[in-house]
Design a protein around this motif. Sequence first.
Motif, mmCIF file in Angstrom:
data_model
loop_
_atom_site.group_PDB
_atom_site.id
_atom_site.type_symbol
_atom_site.label_atom_id
_atom_site.label_comp_id
_atom_site.label_asym_id
_atom_site.label_seq_id
_atom_site.Cartn_x
_atom_site.Cartn_y
_atom_site.Cartn_z
ATOM 1 N N PRO A 290 32.010 31.033 41.158
ATOM 2 C CA PRO A 290 31.979 32.227 40.395
ATOM 3 C C PRO A 290 31.897 31.980 38.892
ATOM 4 C CG PRO A 290 33.840 31.913 41.636
ATOM 5 C CD PRO A 290 33.087 30.810 42.106
ATOM 6 N N ARG A 291 32.527 31.025 38.254
ATOM 7 C CA ARG A 291 32.649 30.876 36.866
ATOM 8 C C ARG A 291 31.359 30.311 36.377
ATOM 9 N NH1 ARG A 291 38.314 29.082 34.133
ATOM 10 N NH2 ARG A 291 38.987 30.830 35.113
ATOM 11 N N ARG A 292 30.807 29.357 37.226
ATOM 12 C CA ARG A 292 29.382 28.886 36.700
ATOM 13 C C ARG A 292 28.360 29.860 36.657
ATOM 14 N NH1 ARG A 292 27.816 23.508 39.718
ATOM 15 N NH2 ARG A 292 29.499 22.430 38.437
ATOM 16 N N ARG A 293 28.548 30.928 37.657
ATOM 17 C CA ARG A 293 27.486 32.111 37.859
ATOM 18 C C ARG A 293 27.588 33.090 36.637
ATOM 19 N NH1 ARG A 293 27.613 37.026 41.223
ATOM 20 N NH2 ARG A 293 29.766 36.373 42.004
ATOM 21 N N GLN A 294 29.032 33.057 36.459
ATOM 22 C CA GLN A 294 29.127 33.892 35.240
ATOM 23 C C GLN A 294 28.750 33.406 34.131
ATOM 24 O OE1 GLN A 294 33.374 35.293 34.978
ATOM 25 N NE2 GLN A 294 33.177 35.813 32.857
ATOM 26 N N LYS A 295 28.974 32.158 33.710
ATOM 27 C CA LYS A 295 28.711 31.532 32.450
ATOM 28 C C LYS A 295 27.161 31.474 32.244
ATOM 29 C CE LYS A 295 32.096 28.468 30.862
ATOM 30 N NZ LYS A 295 32.819 27.405 31.662
ATOM 31 N N ALA B 219 49.694 28.966 49.222
ATOM 32 C CA ALA B 219 48.889 28.408 48.202
ATOM 33 C C ALA B 219 47.406 29.024 48.472
ATOM 34 C CB ALA B 219 48.720 26.954 48.349
ATOM 35 N N PHE B 220 46.964 29.145 49.786
ATOM 36 C CA PHE B 220 45.660 29.802 50.333
ATOM 37 C C PHE B 220 45.461 31.183 49.836
ATOM 38 C CE2 PHE B 220 42.830 26.867 52.937
ATOM 39 C CZ PHE B 220 43.418 25.879 52.684
ATOM 40 N N TYR B 221 46.629 31.881 49.918
ATOM 41 C CA TYR B 221 46.648 33.340 49.242
ATOM 42 C C TYR B 221 46.333 33.310 47.877
ATOM 43 C CZ TYR B 221 48.371 36.138 53.420
ATOM 44 O OH TYR B 221 48.635 37.014 54.600
ATOM 45 N N ALA B 222 47.121 32.301 47.179
ATOM 46 C CA ALA B 222 46.499 32.301 45.820
ATOM 47 C C ALA B 222 45.053 31.716 45.545
ATOM 48 C CB ALA B 222 47.585 31.234 45.322
ATOM 49 N N VAL B 223 44.514 30.976 46.311
ATOM 50 C CA VAL B 223 43.190 30.738 46.274
ATOM 51 C C VAL B 223 42.255 31.756 46.442
ATOM 52 C CG1 VAL B 223 41.459 29.304 47.438
ATOM 53 C CG2 VAL B 223 43.310 28.132 46.968
ATOM 54 N N PHE B 224 42.847 32.742 47.681
ATOM 55 C CA PHE B 224 41.902 33.738 47.941
ATOM 56 C C PHE B 224 41.859 34.737 46.505
ATOM 57 C CE2 PHE B 224 41.370 38.145 49.039
ATOM 58 C CZ PHE B 224 40.167 38.119 49.945
ATOM 59 N N THR B 225 42.954 34.931 46.080
ATOM 60 C CA THR B 225 43.354 35.917 44.827
ATOM 61 C C THR B 225 42.280 35.423 43.592
ATOM 62 O OG1 THR B 225 45.568 36.160 45.624
ATOM 63 C CG2 THR B 225 44.948 37.128 43.344
ATOM 64 N N ARG C 81 34.919 39.120 38.197
ATOM 65 C CA ARG C 81 34.487 39.006 36.841
ATOM 66 C C ARG C 81 33.042 38.702 36.676
ATOM 67 N NH1 ARG C 81 38.642 37.663 33.219
ATOM 68 N NH2 ARG C 81 37.623 36.087 32.527
ATOM 69 N N ALA C 82 32.610 37.833 37.491
ATOM 70 C CA ALA C 82 31.347 37.458 37.298
ATOM 71 C C ALA C 82 30.112 38.813 37.818
ATOM 72 C CB ALA C 82 30.977 36.387 38.553
ATOM 73 N N ILE D 270 45.737 36.862 34.183
ATOM 74 C CA ILE D 270 46.184 36.525 35.393
ATOM 75 C C ILE D 270 45.981 35.088 35.722
ATOM 76 C CG2 ILE D 270 46.634 36.984 37.906
ATOM 77 C CD1 ILE D 270 46.241 40.168 37.084
ATOM 78 N N LEU D 271 44.498 34.905 35.705
ATOM 79 C CA LEU D 271 43.903 33.680 36.001
ATOM 80 C C LEU D 271 44.468 32.366 35.416
ATOM 81 C CD1 LEU D 271 40.113 34.729 36.696
ATOM 82 C CD2 LEU D 271 41.934 33.475 38.613
ATOM 83 N N ARG D 272 44.799 32.724 33.999
ATOM 84 C CA ARG D 272 45.135 31.858 33.051
ATOM 85 C C ARG D 272 46.392 31.059 33.780
ATOM 86 N NH1 ARG D 272 42.535 33.805 28.758
ATOM 87 N NH2 ARG D 272 44.061 35.553 28.541
ATOM 88 N N TRP D 273 47.305 31.808 34.365
ATOM 89 C CA TRP D 273 48.434 31.093 34.833
ATOM 90 C C TRP D 273 48.276 30.898 36.307
ATOM 91 C CZ3 TRP D 273 51.109 33.800 38.332
ATOM 92 C CH2 TRP D 273 51.004 35.447 38.188
#
Lengths: 67, 248
Positions: A37-42, B211-217, B225-226, B21-24
């Motif tokens: 996703p990050r690559r697509r956005q960039k 951890a997998f819940y966090a990956v999903f989030t 965002r994209a 949120i993603l930054r941390w």
Amino acid sequence: MYFESFDALIAMDGHGAFVWAAYLITLLVVATILVAPRRRQKKFLNQLAGELKRSQSSPSNSGKEVT
Amino acid sequence: MWSFFHKLGSPPWLYSISGAILRWLLPITLLALAVGAVWGLLFTAPDFRQGNSYRIIYIHVPAAVVALAGYYVMATAGAVSLIWKMKMADVAMKAAAPVGAALTFIALLTGAIWGKPTWGTWWVWDARITSMLILLFLYLGVIALYEAFDNKEAAGKACAVLTLVGMVNIPIIYKSVDWWYSLHQPASIKFTGDSTIDSSMLYPLLLMIAAFYAVFTCCLLMNMRAELVQRESRTNWVRKLAMQGRSD
């Protein structure tokens, strides 16, 4: 640590190939969905920046902005 | 309360808060994945009956659990976008589909690899496995259906209807191991009553599920965002973002 040597960790009493293959494929898939996703956005933003710079140099396209 | 929902509908606000949120969350996610995998692979005893092959549980179960939870997220977002025509819900629904598909794929594939040394076969048409395969097709169906429409509004509506109809599959997946007793073992972790898994194996498993819940989030937010910058490419905030040349 449960395993006594590195070789024992790799072999896992004959189950090593299954366990390591499962973890390796999971790692690849998770890495892909985290990076893509990050690559697509960039890529999109770079493309957009290029278009905007081009339209700024040619005045005919100005004034099209929407807020 | 209402101002929160109002903000939730604002793309620039959603974009900046998800970035914060993603930054941390992203570093924590990667750390939890690494710790959980090393714990499960190196520091737990092998299963009494299955030997070391059971170590696949630390990725198989979390992937399956979150693949199902992801479907709830997608279906809820679909319902919200259908009923209240909230654009951000449509973005969330579209963003959830590829992540859910990837996790379902992991669950099926690691299950097949686990099945070979344990059951002696890669695949059986058992109720749990078949209903998970249908889940994968539902996720892929949403992705394909979205791409099939030129009109994005019609695409969103069609996908929302598909996800809601697909909800029928969810209780079947949950109950399949109890209704049809076959090769797939019943659940080891229970919310009511004692779990049939030793605590030395339970803790790394719970960490991996988290951890997998966090990956999903993380993936959901990054996909949103994209999608947001693409949908909003004609607005000033996205143009500013593009000219600054940064994406966070």
